[in-house]
Design an enzyme around this catalytic site. Structure first.
Site, PDB file in Angstrom:
ATOM      1  N   LYS A  31       0.841  -1.196   0.000  1.00 48.45           N
ATOM      2  CA  LYS A  31       0.000   0.000   0.000  1.00 48.45           C
ATOM      3  C   LYS A  31       0.875   1.244   0.000  1.00 48.45           C
ATOM      4  CE  LYS A  31      -2.136   1.607   3.781  1.00 48.45           C
ATOM      5  NZ  LYS A  31      -1.858   3.084   3.828  1.00 48.45           N
ATOM      6  N   LYS A  60      -7.576   8.156  -0.682  1.00 47.45           N
ATOM      7  CA  LYS A  60      -8.857   8.544  -0.063  1.00 47.45           C
ATOM      8  C   LYS A  60      -9.434   9.810  -0.706  1.00 47.45           C
ATOM      9  CE  LYS A  60      -7.421   6.729   4.481  1.00 47.45           C
ATOM     10  NZ  LYS A  60      -5.981   6.479   4.188  1.00 47.45           N
ATOM     11  N   HIS A  62     -11.564  12.743  -1.928  1.00 44.69           N
ATOM     12  CA  HIS A  62     -12.799  13.305  -1.368  1.00 44.69           C
ATOM     13  C   HIS A  62     -12.875  14.765  -1.789  1.00 44.69           C
ATOM     14  CE1 HIS A  62     -15.424  14.083   2.488  1.00 44.69           C
ATOM     15  NE2 HIS A  62     -16.046  14.360   1.360  1.00 44.69           N
ATOM     16  N   PRO A  65     -17.741  15.944  -7.182  1.00 46.43           N
ATOM     17  CA  PRO A  65     -17.725  14.817  -8.122  1.00 46.43           C
ATOM     18  C   PRO A  65     -16.848  15.019  -9.348  1.00 46.43           C
ATOM     19  CG  PRO A  65     -19.940  15.140  -7.286  1.00 46.43           C
ATOM     20  CD  PRO A  65     -19.121  16.285  -6.764  1.00 46.43           C
ATOM     21  N   ASN A  66     -16.904  16.185  -9.978  1.00 48.03           N
ATOM     22  CA  ASN A  66     -16.128  16.412 -11.193  1.00 48.03           C
ATOM     23  C   ASN A  66     -14.628  16.326 -10.920  1.00 48.03           C
ATOM     24  OD1 ASN A  66     -15.972  17.404 -14.094  1.00 48.03           O
ATOM     25  ND2 ASN A  66     -14.795  18.990 -13.047  1.00 48.03           N
ATOM     26  N   THR A 117      -9.994   3.353  11.243  1.00 47.32           N
ATOM     27  CA  THR A 117      -9.871   2.469  12.404  1.00 47.32           C
ATOM     28  C   THR A 117      -9.349   3.209  13.632  1.00 47.32           C
ATOM     29  OG1 THR A 117      -7.735   1.738  11.515  1.00 47.32           O
ATOM     30  CG2 THR A 117      -9.634   0.313  11.131  1.00 47.32           C
ATOM     31  N   ARG A 179      -3.250  -6.275  14.125  1.00 47.97           N
ATOM     32  CA  ARG A 179      -2.103  -6.381  15.018  1.00 47.97           C
ATOM     33  C   ARG A 179      -1.934  -7.833  15.459  1.00 47.97           C
ATOM     34  NH1 ARG A 179      -1.267  -2.264  13.105  1.00 47.97           N
ATOM     35  NH2 ARG A 179      -0.678  -0.259  14.029  1.00 47.97           N
TER      36      ARG A 179
END
Length: 230
Positions: A31, A60, A62, A65-66, A117, A179
């Site tokens: 990642k 992520k 955010h 939309p365009n 998380t 973990r």
């Protein structure tokens, strides 16, 4: 997309990434998040792919939309295996993300972040002003992601079983907050072991510091891999 533990490459430079990857003589699933991508850019993704590794690009997205759709058009050209957006952007934003991705790329999976998380019930209510349980908030975002046509979500393993029951086994549940027994919790709050994540229905797990900050990263990875794939 490989069914391997996804190693979070939480390093600040390409040099440290290469030093880490040089320890392994096998294909990995890694990642790349904001810290590393913003330091090194798209070229690093190309280099990791050339080494034969699968890549989850964790940015992520955010925005309106365009903007997200256009950004995803660019990310699509990197041919990573997994990308994400934030479900809080809404169905329209997620739909535009898919459209942008599919203009140049048909194989990359796209998922949505629900609740981090590191989020607690207190943070949910008093900082986000969401007056439900974390489980209900995650389910709501997951339903929006499913309605938009995404392949799955990022969630805690603790929500995986619920999402499998509500949205099916093919809906991806990519779960950080992993973990091994005895490892430090760090800044994670909703955590499980790799074995527990599998039992709860996670389709993929993301593990960072227990591997990357280990005295023996290869050994730590293989222990986690064995417990995950058991």
């Amino acid at each position: 997309m490989k069914d391997l533990p996804i190693i979070a490459l939480d390093f600040e430079s390409k040099e440290k990434v290469n030093q880490f990857l040089d320890l392994f003589d096998e294909s990995l699933f890694v990642k790349v998040g904001m810290e590393l991508f913003y330091q090194e850019g798209p070229q690093l993704i190309n280099e990791i792919k050339e080494r034969g590794h699968d890549v989850f690009l964790d940015l992520k997205l955010h925005d309106i939309p365009n903007t997200v759709g256009k950004a995803m058009e660019g990310l699509a050209k990197l041919n990573v295996d997994l990308v994400n957006v934030h479900a809080a952007g809404g169905v329209k934003m997620m739909s535009e993300a898919i459209k942008g991705l599919r203009k140049h790329n048909q194989h990359t999976k796209i998922i949505a972040v629900t609740q981090l998380t590191s989020t607690t019930e207190d943070m949910l209510r008093h900082e986000q002003n969401i007056q439900t349980s974390i489980e209900e908030a995650v389910l709501n975002y997951a339903k929006l992601a499913n309605a938009a046509g995404l392949d799955g979500v990022v969630c805690s393993p603790l929500e995986s079983r619920m999402l499998t029951e509500k949205l099916g086994t093919s809906f991806l549940k990519v779960t950080p907050g992993i973990r091994p027994k005895g490892a430090s919790q760090d800044d994670q709050h909703r955590i499980t072991t790799p074995e527990e994540a599998r039992q709860l229905g996670s389709t993929h797990i993301v593990v960072g510091r227990p591997i990357t900050q280990s005295d023996n990263p290869v050994e730590s990875y293989h222990k986690i891999k064995e417990s995950w794939l058991v």
